[in-house]
Design a protein around this motif. Structure first.
Motif, PDB file in Angstrom:
ATOM      1  N   GLU A  93      85.085  38.990  36.080  1.00 11.74           N
ATOM      2  CA  GLU A  93      85.176  39.372  34.676  1.00 11.74           C
ATOM      3  C   GLU A  93      85.262  38.150  33.763  1.00 11.74           C
ATOM      4  OE1 GLU A  93      88.604  41.831  34.406  1.00 11.74           O
ATOM      5  OE2 GLU A  93      87.631  43.555  35.336  1.00 11.74           O
TER       6      GLU A  93
ATOM      7  N   ASP B  33      90.335  43.620  44.579  1.00  9.11           N
ATOM      8  CA  ASP B  33      90.661  44.331  43.337  1.00  9.11           C
ATOM      9  C   ASP B  33      91.442  43.467  42.363  1.00  9.11           C
ATOM     10  OD1 ASP B  33      89.424  46.542  44.378  1.00  9.11           O
ATOM     11  OD2 ASP B  33      91.273  47.501  45.044  1.00  9.11           O
TER      12      ASP B  33
ATOM     13  N   ARG C 160      87.975  40.352  41.325  1.00  6.02           N
ATOM     14  CA  ARG C 160      87.485  41.137  40.186  1.00  6.02           C
ATOM     15  C   ARG C 160      87.741  40.409  38.877  1.00  6.02           C
ATOM     16  NH1 ARG C 160      89.762  44.750  36.714  1.00  6.02           N
ATOM     17  NH2 ARG C 160      91.719  44.723  37.859  1.00  6.02           N
TER      18      ARG C 160
END
Length: 157
Positions: A154, A146, A150
């Motif tokens: 991105e 997370d 992540r």
């Protein structure tokens, strides 16, 4: 990366045209050329060039925050009279698949106190991580997925 080089070249052209080779003028030229590139890319349906920089900065800020938190946790653990830790190695399933992303994730994990990237599987789908406190490996896996993973996805996809 090509846009960054093009942006830098436009900034150098700006410095040459204005005739002022100061650092501040170079920075102004860089910002001005980034805005021009963003305007040109938008008219052709491309993504915003500055958005990637913002996402990379968000990854950097996440790393600095995690660095401070984990350094504090390691310091508290080491200074406590009874070090109640359960070190261990766990397998982290990778979502990232490019060499650069895997290397960046492994280095961010290694640079964070209390964790160390040990190895990547041959099929590049699993990263083996050593943790100072591996009492809840699922929580550490969720934290990595997370957080760092992540933000890498991105920023670089």
């Amino acid at each position: 990366m090509i846009l960054f080089v093009f942006n830098l070249l436009l900034a150098i052209v700006w410095v040459a045209v204005t005739g002022s080779a100061s650092f501040l003028n170079l920075v102004f030229g860089f910002v001005l050329s980034a805005l021009v590139l963003a305007a040109v890319r938008e008219s052709y349906g491309g993504g915003l060039y500055l958005g990637r920089i913002r996402r990379i900065l968000a990854l950097l800020l996440l790393f600095l925050r995690e660095l401070a938190k984990s350094a504090w946790a390691v310091a508290v653990t080491v200074m406590s009279p009874n070090m109640d830790v359960k070190p261990g190695i766990f397998a982290f399933p990778l979502t990232v698949d490019r060499d650069f992303e895997i290397t960046l994730l492994a280095n961010l994990i290694t640079l964070t106190p209390g964790t160390l990237s040990v190895d990547v599987s041959d099929d590049r789908k699993t990263l083996y991580v050593h943790a100072l406190d591996c009492s809840d490996p699922e929580a550490v896996k969720r934290s990595i997925a997370d957080g760092f993973e992540r933000r890498i996805i991105e920023a670089f996809r």
